[in-house]
Design a protein around this motif. Structure first.
Motif, PDB file in Angstrom:
ATOM      1  N   CYS A 154     -15.367 -90.796 -46.474  1.00 44.80           N
ATOM      2  CA  CYS A 154     -15.687 -90.276 -47.811  1.00 44.80           C
ATOM      3  C   CYS A 154     -14.460 -89.602 -48.416  1.00 44.80           C
ATOM      4  CB  CYS A 154     -16.823 -89.260 -47.747  1.00 44.80           C
ATOM      5  SG  CYS A 154     -18.390 -89.937 -47.153  1.00 44.80           S
ATOM      6  N   VAL A 155     -14.331 -89.733 -49.716  1.00 45.76           N
ATOM      7  CA  VAL A 155     -13.252 -89.076 -50.454  1.00 45.76           C
ATOM      8  C   VAL A 155     -13.866 -88.326 -51.624  1.00 45.76           C
ATOM      9  CG1 VAL A 155     -11.218 -89.423 -51.899  1.00 45.76           C
ATOM     10  CG2 VAL A 155     -11.477 -90.728 -49.788  1.00 45.76           C
ATOM     11  N   ARG A 156     -13.536 -87.062 -51.742  1.00 45.84           N
ATOM     12  CA  ARG A 156     -13.972 -86.262 -52.880  1.00 45.84           C
ATOM     13  C   ARG A 156     -12.737 -85.691 -53.558  1.00 45.84           C
ATOM     14  NH1 ARG A 156     -19.664 -83.430 -50.776  1.00 45.84           N
ATOM     15  NH2 ARG A 156     -20.779 -85.420 -50.619  1.00 45.84           N
ATOM     16  N   ALA A 157     -12.251 -86.464 -54.521  1.00 47.23           N
ATOM     17  CA  ALA A 157     -11.062 -86.072 -55.277  1.00 47.23           C
ATOM     18  C   ALA A 157     -11.118 -86.789 -56.609  1.00 47.23           C
ATOM     19  CB  ALA A 157      -9.799 -86.448 -54.515  1.00 47.23           C
ATOM     20  N   GLY A 158     -11.686 -86.144 -57.597  1.00 52.25           N
ATOM     21  CA  GLY A 158     -11.875 -86.793 -58.890  1.00 52.25           C
ATOM     22  C   GLY A 158     -13.334 -87.125 -59.092  1.00 52.25           C
ATOM     23  N   GLY A 159     -13.778 -87.065 -60.345  1.00 54.12           N
ATOM     24  CA  GLY A 159     -15.169 -87.369 -60.637  1.00 54.12           C
ATOM     25  C   GLY A 159     -16.053 -86.159 -60.452  1.00 54.12           C
ATOM     26  N   ARG A 160     -17.350 -86.438 -60.246  1.00 55.41           N
ATOM     27  CA  ARG A 160     -18.345 -85.365 -60.182  1.00 55.41           C
ATOM     28  C   ARG A 160     -18.131 -84.473 -58.966  1.00 55.41           C
ATOM     29  NH1 ARG A 160     -24.932 -86.309 -60.179  1.00 55.41           N
ATOM     30  NH2 ARG A 160     -25.521 -84.112 -60.241  1.00 55.41           N
TER      31      ARG A 160
ATOM     32  N   LEU B  49     -10.376 -72.571 -45.503  1.00 55.22           N
ATOM     33  CA  LEU B  49     -10.258 -73.179 -44.178  1.00 55.22           C
ATOM     34  C   LEU B  49     -11.213 -74.337 -43.961  1.00 55.22           C
ATOM     35  CD1 LEU B  49     -10.006 -69.856 -42.128  1.00 55.22           C
ATOM     36  CD2 LEU B  49      -8.143 -71.352 -42.819  1.00 55.22           C
ATOM     37  N   SER B  50     -11.840 -74.855 -45.037  1.00 54.28           N
ATOM     38  CA  SER B  50     -12.861 -75.878 -44.797  1.00 54.28           C
ATOM     39  C   SER B  50     -12.849 -77.054 -45.756  1.00 54.28           C
ATOM     40  CB  SER B  50     -14.258 -75.230 -44.858  1.00 54.28           C
ATOM     41  OG  SER B  50     -14.507 -74.697 -46.153  1.00 54.28           O
ATOM     42  N   HIS B  51     -12.258 -76.938 -46.933  1.00 51.50           N
ATOM     43  CA  HIS B  51     -12.342 -78.027 -47.903  1.00 51.50           C
ATOM     44  C   HIS B  51     -11.368 -79.157 -47.574  1.00 51.50           C
ATOM     45  CE1 HIS B  51     -14.721 -75.379 -50.620  1.00 51.50           C
ATOM     46  NE2 HIS B  51     -15.204 -76.552 -51.002  1.00 51.50           N
ATOM     47  N   HIS B  52     -11.820 -80.382 -47.892  1.00 54.14           N
ATOM     48  CA  HIS B  52     -11.009 -81.573 -47.642  1.00 54.14           C
ATOM     49  C   HIS B  52     -11.210 -82.586 -48.761  1.00 54.14           C
ATOM     50  CE1 HIS B  52     -10.457 -80.021 -43.593  1.00 54.14           C
ATOM     51  NE2 HIS B  52     -11.778 -79.955 -43.450  1.00 54.14           N
ATOM     52  N   THR B  53     -10.174 -83.384 -49.022  1.00 49.81           N
ATOM     53  CA  THR B  53     -10.350 -84.523 -49.927  1.00 49.81           C
ATOM     54  C   THR B  53     -10.937 -85.713 -49.180  1.00 49.81           C
ATOM     55  OG1 THR B  53      -8.059 -85.197 -49.555  1.00 49.81           O
ATOM     56  CG2 THR B  53      -8.509 -83.852 -51.499  1.00 49.81           C
ATOM     57  N   PHE B  54     -10.562 -85.862 -47.899  1.00 52.07           N
ATOM     58  CA  PHE B  54     -11.149 -86.912 -47.066  1.00 52.07           C
ATOM     59  C   PHE B  54     -11.928 -86.271 -45.934  1.00 52.07           C
ATOM     60  CE2 PHE B  54     -10.744 -89.033 -42.930  1.00 52.07           C
ATOM     61  CZ  PHE B  54     -11.562 -90.125 -43.151  1.00 52.07           C
ATOM     62  N   PHE B  55     -13.126 -86.791 -45.680  1.00 53.16           N
ATOM     63  CA  PHE B  55     -13.906 -86.324 -44.541  1.00 53.16           C
ATOM     64  C   PHE B  55     -14.799 -87.471 -44.071  1.00 53.16           C
ATOM     65  CE2 PHE B  55     -16.501 -85.608 -48.228  1.00 53.16           C
ATOM     66  CZ  PHE B  55     -17.796 -85.876 -47.828  1.00 53.16           C
ATOM     67  N   GLU B  56     -15.379 -87.283 -42.909  1.00 58.21           N
ATOM     68  CA  GLU B  56     -16.289 -88.276 -42.349  1.00 58.21           C
ATOM     69  C   GLU B  56     -17.722 -87.750 -42.449  1.00 58.21           C
ATOM     70  OE1 GLU B  56     -14.826 -90.288 -38.617  1.00 58.21           O
ATOM     71  OE2 GLU B  56     -13.387 -88.633 -38.739  1.00 58.21           O
ATOM     72  N   MET B  57     -18.618 -88.590 -42.937  1.00 60.70           N
ATOM     73  CA  MET B  57     -20.023 -88.217 -43.090  1.00 60.70           C
ATOM     74  C   MET B  57     -20.854 -88.954 -42.053  1.00 60.70           C
ATOM     75  SD  MET B  57     -22.168 -86.393 -44.987  1.00 60.70           S
ATOM     76  CE  MET B  57     -21.767 -86.254 -46.737  1.00 60.70           C
ATOM     77  N   LEU B  58     -21.437 -88.199 -41.123  1.00 60.70           N
ATOM     78  CA  LEU B  58     -22.367 -88.770 -40.160  1.00 60.70           C
ATOM     79  C   LEU B  58     -23.721 -88.896 -40.849  1.00 60.70           C
ATOM     80  CD1 LEU B  58     -21.396 -86.588 -37.066  1.00 60.70           C
ATOM     81  CD2 LEU B  58     -20.609 -88.903 -37.584  1.00 60.70           C
ATOM     82  N   GLY B  59     -24.250 -90.106 -40.895  1.00 56.70           N
ATOM     83  CA  GLY B  59     -25.472 -90.313 -41.661  1.00 56.70           C
ATOM     84  C   GLY B  59     -26.511 -91.123 -40.925  1.00 56.70           C
ATOM     85  N   SER B  60     -27.793 -90.876 -41.280  1.00 57.97           N
ATOM     86  CA  SER B  60     -28.908 -91.674 -40.779  1.00 57.97           C
ATOM     87  C   SER B  60     -29.839 -91.961 -41.943  1.00 57.97           C
ATOM     88  CB  SER B  60     -29.646 -90.939 -39.657  1.00 57.97           C
ATOM     89  OG  SER B  60     -30.204 -89.722 -40.145  1.00 57.97           O
ATOM     90  N   TRP B  61     -30.457 -93.151 -41.915  1.00 57.23           N
ATOM     91  CA  TRP B  61     -31.297 -93.569 -43.029  1.00 57.23           C
ATOM     92  C   TRP B  61     -32.555 -94.254 -42.513  1.00 57.23           C
ATOM     93  CZ3 TRP B  61     -26.073 -93.872 -42.869  1.00 57.23           C
ATOM     94  CH2 TRP B  61     -25.374 -93.200 -43.891  1.00 57.23           C
TER      95      TRP B  61
ATOM     96  N   ILE C 205      -2.400 -86.316 -46.216  1.00 54.09           N
ATOM     97  CA  ILE C 205      -1.895 -87.517 -45.544  1.00 54.09           C
ATOM     98  C   ILE C 205      -3.036 -88.283 -44.886  1.00 54.09           C
ATOM     99  CG2 ILE C 205      -1.361 -86.417 -43.317  1.00 54.09           C
ATOM    100  CD1 ILE C 205       0.607 -89.195 -45.178  1.00 54.09           C
ATOM    101  N   ARG C 206      -4.081 -87.590 -44.457  1.00 54.96           N
ATOM    102  CA  ARG C 206      -5.280 -88.289 -43.950  1.00 54.96           C
ATOM    103  C   ARG C 206      -5.930 -89.098 -45.069  1.00 54.96           C
ATOM    104  NH1 ARG C 206      -9.223 -86.127 -39.993  1.00 54.96           N
ATOM    105  NH2 ARG C 206     -10.510 -85.629 -41.813  1.00 54.96           N
ATOM    106  N   MET C 207      -6.107 -88.443 -46.212  1.00 51.17           N
ATOM    107  CA  MET C 207      -6.753 -89.114 -47.338  1.00 51.17           C
ATOM    108  C   MET C 207      -5.920 -90.303 -47.814  1.00 51.17           C
ATOM    109  SD  MET C 207      -6.613 -89.262 -50.952  1.00 51.17           S
ATOM    110  CE  MET C 207      -7.735 -89.342 -52.327  1.00 51.17           C
ATOM    111  N   LEU C 208      -4.617 -90.115 -47.958  1.00 52.15           N
ATOM    112  CA  LEU C 208      -3.753 -91.192 -48.412  1.00 52.15           C
ATOM    113  C   LEU C 208      -3.782 -92.372 -47.454  1.00 52.15           C
ATOM    114  CD1 LEU C 208      -0.742 -88.991 -49.538  1.00 52.15           C
ATOM    115  CD2 LEU C 208      -2.080 -90.456 -51.056  1.00 52.15           C
ATOM    116  N   SER C 209      -3.721 -92.098 -46.166  1.00 55.08           N
ATOM    117  CA  SER C 209      -3.702 -93.175 -45.177  1.00 55.08           C
ATOM    118  C   SER C 209      -4.986 -93.981 -45.216  1.00 55.08           C
ATOM    119  CB  SER C 209      -3.487 -92.589 -43.771  1.00 55.08           C
ATOM    120  OG  SER C 209      -2.254 -91.917 -43.679  1.00 55.08           O
ATOM    121  N   VAL C 210      -6.118 -93.304 -45.280  1.00 57.39           N
ATOM    122  CA  VAL C 210      -7.414 -93.996 -45.299  1.00 57.39           C
ATOM    123  C   VAL C 210      -7.555 -94.830 -46.566  1.00 57.39           C
ATOM    124  CG1 VAL C 210      -9.894 -93.610 -45.502  1.00 57.39           C
ATOM    125  CG2 VAL C 210      -8.580 -92.383 -43.762  1.00 57.39           C
TER     126      VAL C 210
END
Length: 985
Positions: free
Chosen positions: A108-114, A125-137, A328-333
């Motif tokens: 997931c990327v949260r940088a721009g938009g809503r 110490l916690s915000h990120h532009t790129f992160f991984e979301m563990l999900g179940s549906w 650099i994590r966000m850019l690489s992904v």
């Protein structure tokens, strides 16, 4: 109990208000003897839990590039790829249509938009532009609230071993304005699982009602929070897991309607979960980030990372550590998924983030050039096992990041020089010009973020003209809107309720297999058969279902069968018409067909009455369909030829085609050279010339998984899937032992294609531009259009060759030389705008650039020689005195200026003004004042006095000036020039 819940809710709100920044030291939170589980084990445990204990299907992460969702810049939640299920528009033949229980780890990327966390990254110490979301549906009511809550509680407390007394939960407390009752069912589920009532909190819609957007599926949610304080003092809560119960749909009028089917959508951030399980107060202190932070320390030589924030972070060193590691994590992904830094949309966001990372690395951490790219292998090492596309593209990612970093550093240096030069021209109270700032910005030429420009000016104590900057931004937006390609109309759609109603009524999905019912006649032409069908449903333009329609109304039709190709896979929709079986002479024009959850909706105009149950006959526009077929087969051949010319790493990023032209976006290591473009065209021409058969077949999707060289996109394919193979039967191409797919075009595709390649006729790439670094957009045409383009190219090539020969012969006449130079300019304009082969355009542009320089050099030499001759004539006439005022024949102002300068060089103590009469009464003027005559006597004022007398204008400096005017009385103009000069000398 009501009072205790209210008090607890107040405590929770205060805790939530304090906790998101996770401020504080990096001490352990859980006192457990064994070492903390690594992040990979935490991720694996989540996936294994849902797969092995609860029968969920594991699906891979979708690309961070949103697929078919223009509302998003990036995938920002695990549910994005499942939107078609929530909206009821999933293709019933696709693999996704069969999903019931699913789990994954989504990039997931949260940088721009809503959802935009960019400005917070580094500050806490916690915000990120790129992160991984563990999900179940759970889809379609497979299970709902009770099961979802039970599974979450089981995983957190039994598998991960988080103490129950550290967990709080919140549920939706209702919304009287929306007439929504409290979700007491979820509250009671938590109580039944043993959560004390004091830790089960009721919150409002802001916290516990989740919405996809302004419209669409939504519902109450329940959140699980972790108490950092652990019972010592007031709770310090951070959200761990959000469980959303999709049961409503937000309509365009703002009202809520129940969904036909209910779904469960849960998401838990891996980074935050790992911090809890590893006993850290910061996500940056986990093993997801520690290798990067260590690499930054070693590569920069900056002080070690200490996890400080706010005022305690002296010099913002630790902030810079966090920014660089996150970015650099966000850019690489993103780059691994095909999003490269660019000029608009998501690529522009990446460009800004890369520059932000470079700024913090170089200005605060004092990183050496090329440092950012050196961190890519560390990202690949930490994330490459779960996301193999990082490993596959690691070299390209590092190269792209390093190249962009170097370009930005060069721009930064040049930007500082421009700012300094501008400031030297400003007065003490002047604002910095908006035009200069704009030219420095991402919207201008240098690509510096505007906030950086403002910071650089602030450091120098200069204010920027913000109002002027806003005006320029508005003008730029208007210009882009005018230059943009015309947006395609959204067209009529079936919403989730209409689709639900159709399924409730048992209306069968549209059989669109007749779209493939066409064949080659013995004469070589294509025969497209009409299709007999029945009207199953009619819709007005606003989407209301009706039983009849007419009177010239625009409407939507659902039929049991259709031979129309509905827009998908980058291919434009068919168009044509239908007639009623009993009334063949009344045509109902069909402008478009769209896929809506397995139904094909036809947009038509009903000149007369049409009713549900009517029998109709559909006819596609044959020329339109054939044009699409030609372009689609040509697109496959072009995609194959690019791989042949550039290597197997060349990947398609998207395409769109209609009968006029095709567009193909492709990932390339570098811009294509003219030779590569020509080679690609040649490969396509060869395949077309061989007139190879085009085979199609529907096969099980699983059979295509391991075929070497098979071309497929990041899309959801139906099962069975249609395979298109050029020159080789599909069964042979899919044989695991076959190498056919490496040697010809074999792709998964639902489009309509030619039956033989020869009908493409020809293919010419007429346009090529970089969408972003690493992504090239090609425009191409086929058939007769391509032949015409080649003819235009040959004609222009001959003109350029003839112009070169004329230039080589030389000229002793300035007028003729100037005429030839202008011809070069006209040829350049023609080559720039003509519809012609792009490889040829690039070659001719390079040739013309050289020829134009040669022509300009020849003009300068001729003018200099001509000026020297005129200079000698004037010196012979004016042997004495501090002043030369005279007329001289000259073809241009540049020649006149050269005469003036040569006179002053040979007579430094003389001031010179010359007039040159031109046809139609125009007069050229040039002057230069002698050394030592300024500042009392200036050339600019002298020229202005004379040209104003002639009704013209002048410009220049204190020493040299020029101008124009119009007069039939040259003697009076000369007298004015002499008189002014004598008063100043």
């Amino acid at each position: 109990m009501v009072a205790s819940v209210a008090a607890a809710a107040g405590r929770l709100r205060r805790a939530l208000g304090r906790s998101p920044s996770w401020r504080g030291s990096s001490r352990r939170l859980l006192s457990s003897e064994p070492p903390p589980a690594p992040a990979t084990a935490v991720r694996d445990a989540f996936l294994s839990f849902f797969r092995d204990r609860h029968g969920h299907r594991l699906v891979p992460s979708a690309s961070v590039r949103p697929r078919g969702d223009p509302s998003l810049l990036f995938v920002n939640a695990g549910m994005n790829q499942f939107k078609p299920i929530f909206l009821g528009t999933v293709d019933p033949r696709s693999e996704m249509a069969g999903f019931r229980r699913v789990a994954n780890s989504q990039k997931c990327v949260r940088a721009g938009g809503r959802h935009n966390d960019l400005e917070d990254v580094g500050r806490d110490l916690s915000h990120h532009t790129f992160f991984e979301m563990l999900g179940s549906w759970a889809f379609g009511g497979e299970y709902f609230k009770k099961e979802a809550c039970s599974m979450a509680w089981e995983l957190l407390t039994q598998v991960y071993g988080i103490p129950e007394d550290r967990l709080w939960v919140s549920y939706f407390g209702g919304d009287p304005k929306a007439r929504l009752d409290p979700d007491l069912e979820t509250r009671d589920i938590w109580l039944s699982l043993g959560v004390p009532a004091s830790r089960v909190l009721s919150l409002g819609p802001q916290e516990n009602f989740w919405e996809m957007g302004d419209t669409g599926p939504c519902g109450p949610c329940t959140e699980i929070h972790y108490d950092l304080a652990g019972g010592t003092g007031a709770p310090q809560l951070v959200e761990l897991w959000n469980l959303v119960f999709m049961q409503h749909n937000r309509e365009t009028d703002g009202s809520l309607q129940p969904l036909p089917q209910r779904h469960v959508d849960t998401g838990m951030g891996l980074e935050r979960l790992v911090a809890v399980l590893q006993g850290r107060r910061s996500t940056y202190d986990t093993d997801l980030f520690s290798p990067l932070l260590n690499a930054i320390h070693q590569g920069c030589g900056a002080p070690p990372y200490l996890g400080r924030v706010g005022a305690a972070d002296e010099g913002r060193v630790d902030t810079a550590y966090r920014v660089v590691a996150d970015h650099i994590r966000m850019l690489s992904v993103c780059i691994a998924d095909g999003v490269s830094p660019g000029m608009s949309g998501a690529p522009l966001v990446l460009r800004r983030i890369l520059r932000r990372a470079v700024r913090f690395a170089t200005e605060i951490l004092r990183a050496p050039p090329g440092f950012l790219g050196s961190l890519v292998p560390v990202v690949v090492e930490t994330l490459g096992d779960i996301y193999p596309e990082l490993q596959k593209n690691s070299a390209q990612i590092a190269s792209l990041v390093s190249d962009d970093e170097a370009a930005f550093l060069a721009s930064l240096q040049r930007g500082r020089q421009i700012i300094d030069r501008t400031l030297r021209r400003l007065g003490p109270s002047d604002m910095f010009p908006a035009e200069v700032a704009w030219s420095l910005s991402l919207s201008g030429h240098l690509g510096l973020p505007l906030d950086l420009v403002e910071l650089m000016l602030e450091e120098k104590g200069v204010q920027l003209d913000s109002a002027g900057l806003e005006r320029l931004a508005r003008e730029e937006a208007q210009h882009r809107a005018q230059q943009a390609e015309p947006a395609r109309k959204q067209g009529m759609r079936l919403d989730v309720h209409a689709l639900g109603e159709l399924r409730r009524q048992g209306v069968p999905l549209t059989d669109d297999s007749p779209k493939y019912n066409y064949f080659l006649r013995p004469t070589g032409g294509y025969e497209f058969r009409a299709c007999e069908a029945q009207v199953l449903q009619l819709y007005t333009e606003d989407g209301t279902a009706v039983t009849s329609i007419g009177g010239g109304q625009r409407c939507g039709l659902l039929l049991d069968r259709t031979n129309f190709y509905a827009e998908q896979g980058g291919q434009a929709s068919d168009r044509g018409y239908l007639v009623r079986a009993e009334q063949q002479d009344v045509l109902f024009p069909v402008a478009r067909a769209q896929v809506c959850g397995g139904f094909i909706l036809h947009e038509a105009v009903a000149p007369e009455c049409l009713q549900v149950g009517d029998q109709v006959q559909l006819h596609v526009d044959k020329a339109w369909r054939l044009g699409c077929m030609e372009k689609h087969t040509a697109t496959h051949l072009l995609n194959w030829a690019l791989r042949q010319a550039l290597g197997p790493g060349t990947e398609q990023r998207g395409s769109h085609l209609n009968p006029e032209r095709l567009r193909l976006d492709v990932a390339t290591q570098a811009p294509l050279t003219p030779q590569q473009l020509q080679a690609v065209e040649g490969a396509v021409q060869e395949a077309v010339g061989q007139d190879e058969p085009v085979y199609t077949d529907e096969v099980a999707l699983a059979l295509t998984a391991q075929v070497p060289g098979l071309r497929s996109l990041d899309e959801v394919y139906p099962d069975p899937v249609r395979v298109v193979s050029v020159g080789v039967p599909v069964a042979q191409a899919l044989d695991p032992a076959s190498q056919a797919a490496l040697q010809t075009s074999v792709e998964l595709c639902c489009g309509t294609h030619l039956l033989r390649t020869g009908a493409v006729g020809d293919l010419v790439i007429i346009g090529e531009r970089q969408l972003a670094k690493g992504t090239t957009r090609l425009l191409a045409i086929t058939g007769e259009q391509a032949q015409q383009a080649r003819e235009v190219g040959q004609s222009l090539a001959q003109e350029v060759k003839a112009a070169a020969e004329r230039l080589s012969r030389g000229s002793q006449d300035v007028v003729e030389a100037r005429r030839l130079s202008k011809h070069m300019g006209r040829l350049t304009d023609a080559v720039d705008t003509a519809v012609m082969p792009q490889w040829q355009r690039r070659e001719l542009q390079a040739t013309l650039k050289v020829l134009q320089r040669r022509a300009n050099t020849a003009i300068r030499k001729l003018e200099t020689g001509q000026a020297a001759k005129k200079t000698q004539e004037l010196l012979e006439r004016h042997t004495e005195g501090p002043l030369i005022v005279d007329t001289v024949p000259a073809e241009s102002l540049s020649v006149l200026v050269k005469v003036v300068r040569q006179l002053c060089e040979q007579a430094p103590s003389t001031s010179v003004l010359l007039l040159s009469p031109q046809p139609l009464g125009n007069v050229l003027c040039a002057c230069q004042v002698a050394q030592g005559a300024t500042p009392a006597f200036t050339a600019e004022a002298w020229a202005l006095a004379v040209c104003s007398h002639m009704g013209g204008k002048a410009w220049g400096t204190q020493v040299v000036a020029q101008g124009t005017g119009s007069t039939a009385d040259l003697e009076t103009a000369l007298s004015t020039a002499r008189a002014y000069a004598l008063t100043q000398l």
